[in-house]
Design an enzyme around this catalytic site. Structure first.
Site, PDB file in Angstrom:
ATOM      1  N   GLU A   5       0.792  -1.223   0.000  1.00 58.62           N
ATOM      2  CA  GLU A   5       0.000   0.000   0.000  1.00 58.62           C
ATOM      3  C   GLU A   5       0.824   1.273   0.000  1.00 58.62           C
ATOM      4  O   GLU A   5       0.427   2.274  -0.573  1.00 58.62           O
ATOM      5  CB  GLU A   5      -0.953   0.006   1.209  1.00 58.62           C
ATOM      6  N   ASP A  78      -2.673  -4.506   3.479  1.00 57.34           N
ATOM      7  CA  ASP A  78      -2.943  -4.832   4.885  1.00 57.34           C
ATOM      8  C   ASP A  78      -3.899  -6.017   5.018  1.00 57.34           C
ATOM      9  O   ASP A  78      -4.669  -6.325   4.101  1.00 57.34           O
ATOM     10  CB  ASP A  78      -3.519  -3.610   5.606  1.00 57.34           C
ATOM     11  N   TYR A 303       0.392  -4.986  13.566  1.00 54.17           N
ATOM     12  CA  TYR A 303      -0.638  -4.213  12.854  1.00 54.17           C
ATOM     13  C   TYR A 303      -1.617  -3.586  13.838  1.00 54.17           C
ATOM     14  O   TYR A 303      -2.122  -4.245  14.730  1.00 54.17           O
ATOM     15  CB  TYR A 303      -1.380  -5.137  11.888  1.00 54.17           C
TER      16      TYR A 303
END
Length: 305
Positions: A5, A78, A303
């Site tokens: 990303e 993600d 994360y």
């Protein structure tokens, strides 16, 4: 070819994978619902109409050219629903054949986690993709039709959506309950007591503690006004107090669990006066990797969403 990303993440991951991989960034989403119309076919099973975002057209052309040269495309966005949707949109925008497409996920950007993820690629999870699409379509169905009403009644530039609209209703209903509430007076009586040891062979031990009045004349007590409380206090001042039981126990304090997203934002706001936006920006940077001495860019947290 690996597509992630953000450029920061691409730099960190590229270092771990080596020269046989080409790592690049999609800069987040590349397709979305066009803004100037509803872009959801309500009559045809709520089918969304996606277009490549104007700001991503040049980037998509570059990714498309590079993807033609690659033997396999690894989509490493993600691991949440949004990331899964980004991976799916990339396959559509770049017209990547299914046999060349692989999905890899990880919850920390460290060498071991990255290499392990690439050992176990998987197909795109369409359940997650559909969950994200549902959220996006709901945003459009609610927001596209309610936002113009806000512009007329309150101020230009405000937006409504699946979250704000429901939240406003909850607040209004709660406010009605507060206004309808009838306050009721109540009193609590607390005695400050001292225990002294009666054992003459030991050093006299003194313990102070507070006791909350639970029963009066062997009946549960509910004190509704000051006059009633004073009458009870007057009787209690002349009463004898007996400790019937002493209970000792060991309490164990465990370490707090890892932060959830909301708790992370709350603590950062309370302790550091950070806005939610600033907190998540810093967390994203720590996740993607920052330079740490001779090691270079290293992911420092798992994360955060």
């Amino acid at each position: 070819m690996v597509i992630v990303e953000s450029p920061a993440k691409a730099k960190t991951i590229g270092k771990y994978l080596g020269s046989s991989f080409f790592v690049c960034s999609s800069m987040g989403h590349v397709r979305d619902l066009p803004e100037k119309k509803l872009s959801v076919d309500v009559e045809n099973n709520f089918t969304p109409e996606y277009k490549i975002m104007p700001s991503r057209k040049k980037l998509v052309s570059e990714l498309l050219a590079n993807s033609k040269k690659a033997d396999a495309i690894y989509l490493a966005s993600d691991l949440d629903r949004e990331g899964e949707a980004i991976a799916w949109h990339l396959t559509k925008a770049l017209e990547i054949p299914e046999e060349k497409t692989w999905r890899v996920t990880f919850n920390e950007i460290t060498k071991d986690a990255i290499l392990e993820a690439f050992q176990h690629p998987s197909p795109i999870n369409m359940s997650k993709v559909n969950a994200q699409q549902t959220r996006r379509i709901l945003d459009r169905l609610v927001g596209y039709q309610i936002s113009p009403l806000l512009w007329k009644k309150i101020s230009k530039g405000l937006s409504a959506g699946r979250v704000q609209s429901v939240a406003v209703r909850l607040i209004v209903e709660r406010e009605k309950e507060i206004k309808a509430f009838k306050p009721q007076e109540y009193w609590k009586i607390t005695a400050e007591l001292t225990i002294t040891s009666e054992d003459k062979d030991k050093i006299q031990e003194v313990k102070n503690f507070k006791a909350l009045l639970q029963k009066f004349n062997n009946e549960n007590v509910e004190i509704k006004n000051e006059s009633q409380s004073k009458d009870i206090i007057q009787e209690l001042q002349n009463a004898a107090y007996i400790v019937v039981n002493v209970k000792k126990q060991t309490k164990r304090n465990n370490a707090p669990p890892p932060f959830t997203t909301s708790l992370l934002q709350q603590q950062a706001s309370t302790r550091l006066q950070f806005s939610a936006k600033k907190t998540m920006l810093i967390a994203q940077q720590l996740y993607e990797g920052i330079d740490v001495g001779s090691e270079g860019a290293v992911g420092l947290i798992t994360y955060m969403r």
